[in-house]
Scaffold this motif. Structure first.
Motif, PDB file in Angstrom:
ATOM      1  N   GLU A 128       0.826  -1.214   0.000  1.00 44.59           N
ATOM      2  CA  GLU A 128       0.000   0.000   0.000  1.00 44.59           C
ATOM      3  C   GLU A 128       0.859   1.262   0.000  1.00 44.59           C
ATOM      4  O   GLU A 128       0.519   2.269  -0.641  1.00 44.59           O
ATOM      5  N   LYS A 129       1.973   1.224   0.719  1.00 48.19           N
ATOM      6  CA  LYS A 129       2.811   2.417   0.902  1.00 48.19           C
ATOM      7  C   LYS A 129       3.791   2.650  -0.252  1.00 48.19           C
ATOM      8  O   LYS A 129       4.347   3.746  -0.371  1.00 48.19           O
ATOM      9  N   LEU A 130       4.020   1.638  -1.075  1.00 44.13           N
ATOM     10  CA  LEU A 130       5.070   1.726  -2.097  1.00 44.13           C
ATOM     11  C   LEU A 130       4.985   2.964  -2.989  1.00 44.13           C
ATOM     12  O   LEU A 130       6.021   3.612  -3.241  1.00 44.13           O
ATOM     13  N   PRO A 131       3.822   3.333  -3.505  1.00 46.88           N
ATOM     14  CA  PRO A 131       3.791   4.488  -4.433  1.00 46.88           C
ATOM     15  C   PRO A 131       4.385   5.763  -3.847  1.00 46.88           C
ATOM     16  O   PRO A 131       4.966   6.577  -4.578  1.00 46.88           O
ATOM     17  N   GLY A 132       4.297   5.951  -2.524  1.00 48.58           N
ATOM     18  CA  GLY A 132       4.815   7.179  -1.944  1.00 48.58           C
ATOM     19  C   GLY A 132       6.107   7.022  -1.177  1.00 48.58           C
ATOM     20  O   GLY A 132       6.593   7.988  -0.570  1.00 48.58           O
ATOM     21  N   SER A 133       6.683   5.819  -1.183  1.00 50.92           N
ATOM     22  CA  SER A 133       7.891   5.603  -0.367  1.00 50.92           C
ATOM     23  C   SER A 133       8.886   4.657  -1.033  1.00 50.92           C
ATOM     24  O   SER A 133       9.564   3.892  -0.352  1.00 50.92           O
ATOM     25  N   ALA A 134       8.973   4.701  -2.345  1.00 53.57           N
ATOM     26  CA  ALA A 134       9.826   3.754  -3.071  1.00 53.57           C
ATOM     27  C   ALA A 134      11.297   3.882  -2.680  1.00 53.57           C
ATOM     28  O   ALA A 134      11.999   2.880  -2.502  1.00 53.57           O
ATOM     29  N   GLU A 135      11.775   5.114  -2.544  1.00 54.90           N
ATOM     30  CA  GLU A 135      13.191   5.305  -2.219  1.00 54.90           C
ATOM     31  C   GLU A 135      13.505   4.801  -0.817  1.00 54.90           C
ATOM     32  O   GLU A 135      14.502   4.103  -0.599  1.00 54.90           O
ATOM     33  N   ARG A 136      12.655   5.129   0.125  1.00 60.47           N
ATOM     34  CA  ARG A 136      12.852   4.657   1.494  1.00 60.47           C
ATOM     35  C   ARG A 136      12.756   3.135   1.561  1.00 60.47           C
ATOM     36  O   ARG A 136      13.510   2.470   2.282  1.00 60.47           O
ATOM     37  N   ASP A 137      11.826   2.564   0.805  1.00 60.84           N
ATOM     38  CA  ASP A 137      11.648   1.124   0.754  1.00 60.84           C
ATOM     39  C   ASP A 137      12.923   0.435   0.260  1.00 60.84           C
ATOM     40  O   ASP A 137      13.348  -0.577   0.817  1.00 60.84           O
ATOM     41  N   ASN A 138      13.549   0.973  -0.772  1.00 65.32           N
ATOM     42  CA  ASN A 138      14.768   0.385  -1.316  1.00 65.32           C
ATOM     43  C   ASN A 138      15.905   0.391  -0.294  1.00 65.32           C
ATOM     44  O   ASN A 138      16.677  -0.574  -0.193  1.00 65.32           O
ATOM     45  N   ARG A 139      16.023   1.482   0.484  1.00 65.00           N
ATOM     46  CA  ARG A 139      17.071   1.542   1.511  1.00 65.00           C
ATOM     47  C   ARG A 139      16.826   0.500   2.602  1.00 65.00           C
ATOM     48  O   ARG A 139      17.744  -0.187   3.038  1.00 65.00           O
ATOM     49  N   ALA A 140      15.573   0.380   3.021  1.00 65.43           N
ATOM     50  CA  ALA A 140      15.237  -0.601   4.058  1.00 65.43           C
ATOM     51  C   ALA A 140      15.473  -2.021   3.560  1.00 65.43           C
ATOM     52  O   ALA A 140      15.996  -2.878   4.283  1.00 65.43           O
ATOM     53  N   LEU A 141      15.107  -2.277   2.308  1.00 59.72           N
ATOM     54  CA  LEU A 141      15.267  -3.613   1.740  1.00 59.72           C
ATOM     55  C   LEU A 141      16.734  -4.017   1.687  1.00 59.72           C
ATOM     56  O   LEU A 141      17.071  -5.186   1.943  1.00 59.72           O
ATOM     57  N   ALA A 142      17.622  -3.083   1.382  1.00 62.53           N
ATOM     58  CA  ALA A 142      19.052  -3.405   1.314  1.00 62.53           C
ATOM     59  C   ALA A 142      19.555  -3.940   2.649  1.00 62.53           C
ATOM     60  O   ALA A 142      20.312  -4.922   2.702  1.00 62.53           O
ATOM     61  N   GLY A 143      19.144  -3.299   3.753  1.00 67.13           N
ATOM     62  CA  GLY A 143      19.572  -3.761   5.071  1.00 67.13           C
ATOM     63  C   GLY A 143      19.027  -5.134   5.408  1.00 67.13           C
ATOM     64  O   GLY A 143      19.733  -5.991   5.962  1.00 67.13           O
ATOM     65  N   ILE A 144      17.776  -5.389   5.036  1.00 66.94           N
ATOM     66  CA  ILE A 144      17.167  -6.697   5.302  1.00 66.94           C
ATOM     67  C   ILE A 144      17.869  -7.798   4.516  1.00 66.94           C
ATOM     68  O   ILE A 144      18.212  -8.858   5.050  1.00 66.94           O
ATOM     69  N   LEU A 145      18.102  -7.555   3.230  1.00 67.16           N
ATOM     70  CA  LEU A 145      18.682  -8.601   2.378  1.00 67.16           C
ATOM     71  C   LEU A 145      20.108  -8.934   2.776  1.00 67.16           C
ATOM     72  O   LEU A 145      20.537 -10.094   2.655  1.00 67.16           O
ATOM     73  N   THR A 146      20.859  -7.951   3.274  1.00 65.10           N
ATOM     74  CA  THR A 146      22.217  -8.240   3.738  1.00 65.10           C
ATOM     75  C   THR A 146      22.189  -9.265   4.866  1.00 65.10           C
ATOM     76  O   THR A 146      22.928 -10.262   4.854  1.00 65.10           O
ATOM     77  N   LEU A 147      21.314  -9.037   5.837  1.00 69.84           N
ATOM     78  CA  LEU A 147      21.195  -9.974   6.963  1.00 69.84           C
ATOM     79  C   LEU A 147      20.578 -11.303   6.514  1.00 69.84           C
ATOM     80  O   LEU A 147      21.005 -12.379   6.931  1.00 69.84           O
ATOM     81  N   GLN A 148      19.583 -11.223   5.650  1.00 67.38           N
ATOM     82  CA  GLN A 148      18.904 -12.431   5.193  1.00 67.38           C
ATOM     83  C   GLN A 148      19.847 -13.349   4.424  1.00 67.38           C
ATOM     84  O   GLN A 148      19.819 -14.580   4.587  1.00 67.38           O
ATOM     85  N   ASN A 149      20.704 -12.781   3.598  1.00 67.58           N
ATOM     86  CA  ASN A 149      21.656 -13.589   2.828  1.00 67.58           C
ATOM     87  C   ASN A 149      22.683 -14.258   3.737  1.00 67.58           C
ATOM     88  O   ASN A 149      23.090 -15.399   3.490  1.00 67.58           O
ATOM     89  N   LYS A 150      23.100 -13.555   4.786  1.00 63.12           N
ATOM     90  CA  LYS A 150      24.028 -14.160   5.751  1.00 63.12           C
ATOM     91  C   LYS A 150      23.371 -15.347   6.434  1.00 63.12           C
ATOM     92  O   LYS A 150      23.982 -16.408   6.597  1.00 63.12           O
ATOM     93  N   TRP A 151      22.117 -15.161   6.831  1.00 68.60           N
ATOM     94  CA  TRP A 151      21.390 -16.239   7.507  1.00 68.60           C
ATOM     95  C   TRP A 151      21.205 -17.447   6.581  1.00 68.60           C
ATOM     96  O   TRP A 151      21.435 -18.587   6.986  1.00 68.60           O
ATOM     97  N   SER A 152      20.825 -17.184   5.338  1.00 67.56           N
ATOM     98  CA  SER A 152      20.594 -18.281   4.387  1.00 67.56           C
ATOM     99  C   SER A 152      21.875 -19.070   4.133  1.00 67.56           C
ATOM    100  O   SER A 152      21.864 -20.308   4.077  1.00 67.56           O
ATOM    101  N   ALA A 153      22.997 -18.369   3.995  1.00 68.18           N
ATOM    102  CA  ALA A 153      24.268 -19.036   3.735  1.00 68.18           C
ATOM    103  C   ALA A 153      24.684 -19.899   4.914  1.00 68.18           C
ATOM    104  O   ALA A 153      25.163 -21.023   4.742  1.00 68.18           O
TER     105      ALA A 153
END
Length: 373
Positions: free
Chosen positions: A290-315
């Motif tokens: 719902e929030k994506l249309p007005g917060s795409a840039e902020r969403d991308n920054r948050a996603l980068a932090g999540i994926l860094t941790l998620q990839n470490k966990w998966s490995a």
């Protein structure tokens, strides 16, 4: 003098040095790799003294030998052969100690008795890992309790066969039979044992059976209610993802996230305490979309932090031999809370969570051995 299994080696060494010299040594000061010439050379031999493997890294030797390191009562020695049991359908083997000593090839070893679920029956075995024995025995005790309460479960299976509306919701994942089997397994695991202590003798087993009986209907009703809500929300999230082709990166992320969060076997693959939270996590996905249309840039920054941790966990999960540590397993759900914190704050988290906090926690988890004790 530290006794085996009383404390981690680094903690025991730090305590001994502090007592003898007054030096303020902490367990974490031992972190990191020792120079090779200071590490022990370990030789693994069989009963005849023949070398199976050698090296200076215990974890690598365990990985190399794999199942060859596992024990069974039948191999523990003639004195212990009466413990070897297969095809058990009731508690007919006396006490089940958490560990036991035996001699093999002139050496005294420690084994960990376990009840291993083999489908319709249970086998009594001796394993070389306390954690693995605990995990297997919980499954084995549930199987024995389910056999003991067979008539009650037979009626429940009939009742579940009438849950046609739920079966229709599940059809995107599989057949009504697959759903019914999952519901029965999840119900048995939670209602018959749950988080209770393991019974280790026939008397405590029978007490557990009586304790479990009144819980079955309560757990069944909660399970059916949660399953229906999760499946409804899964269908809604899937429809939203398919309907909006914009914002490619977040959409790809949430499609993968949804598949991992609600796999076909989610009823048995998800720990009970977290199963109850799946609706909140699914609503978190909807809030993010719902929030994506007005917060795409902020969403991308948050996603980068999540994926860094998620990839470490998966490995690390892929590298772990045997069952993951409780801390590593729980980290997966802390990542879910991080997503709520970053994308759907209004749904709230049960405890403070941030990328910085999880980074610090991950540093501690990364120092754990890859092979379970």
């Amino acid at each position: 003098v530290a006794k085996p299994n009383e404390a981690p080696l680094t903690e025991a060494l730090a305590t001994w040095i502090r007592r003898k010299t007054g030096a303020d040594i902490r367990p974490e000061d031992w972190a990191g790799e020792l120079p090779q010439h200071l590490t022990m050379n370990i030789r693994v031999v069989d009963d005849g003294g023949n070398e199976l493997a050698s090296g200076r890294k215990l974890n690598e030797l365990r990985l190399q030998l794999g199942g060859a390191a596992s024990l069974s009562y039948g191999k523990a020695g003639e004195a212990d052969n009466h413990f070897e049991r297969g095809g058990l359908t009731e508690w007919s083997f006396g006490n089940l100690p958490a560990s036991m000593k035996f001699k093999r090839g002139g050496r005294e070893l420690i084994g960990y008795p376990a009840l291993v679920d083999s489908g319709e029956t249970v086998d009594l075995k001796l394993l070389d890992s306390a954690n693995m024995a605990e995990t297997e025995t919980r499954r084995g005790v549930v199987r024995l309790l389910r056999i003991a309460l067979a008539q009650q479960f037979k009626q429940i299976e009939k009742d579940l066969g009438r849950e046609t509306a739920l079966a229709l919701k599940y059809r995107v994942f599989g057949s009504p039979e697959a759903l019914r089997a999952q519901l029965l397994d999840a119900l048995a695991s939670r209602a018959l044992l749950g988080d209770d202590d393991l019974p280790r003798d026939e008397k405590s087993f029978n007490k557990q059976k009586e304790r479990a009986k009144p819980r079955i209907s309560v757990v069944r009703d909660a399970l059916l209610r949660d399953a229906a809500e999760i499946l409804d929300l899964h269908a809604l999230v899937s429809a939203r993802l398919n309907a909006n082709p914009k914002f490619a990166a977040p959409m790809r992320d949430e499609a993968a996230h949804l598949a991992a969060l609600v796999p076909p076997d989610f009823l048995v693959a998800t720990p009970w305490t977290h199963l109850r939270e799946l609706p909140r996590y699914l609503r978190g996905i909807l809030k993010r979309l719902e929030k994506l249309p007005g917060s795409a840039e902020r969403d991308n920054r948050a996603l980068a932090g999540i994926l860094t941790l998620q990839n470490k966990w998966s490995a690390r999960m892929a590298a772990v031999k045997g069952a993951p540590s409780p801390e590593l397993a729980e980290f997966r759900w802390q990542l879910e809370e991080l997503r709520i914190s970053l994308f759907a704050q209004e749904l709230k988290t049960p405890y403070p969570v941030s990328v910085k906090r999880l980074d610090k926690l991950w540093d501690e988890i990364a120092r754990q051995p890859l092979v379970a004790a």
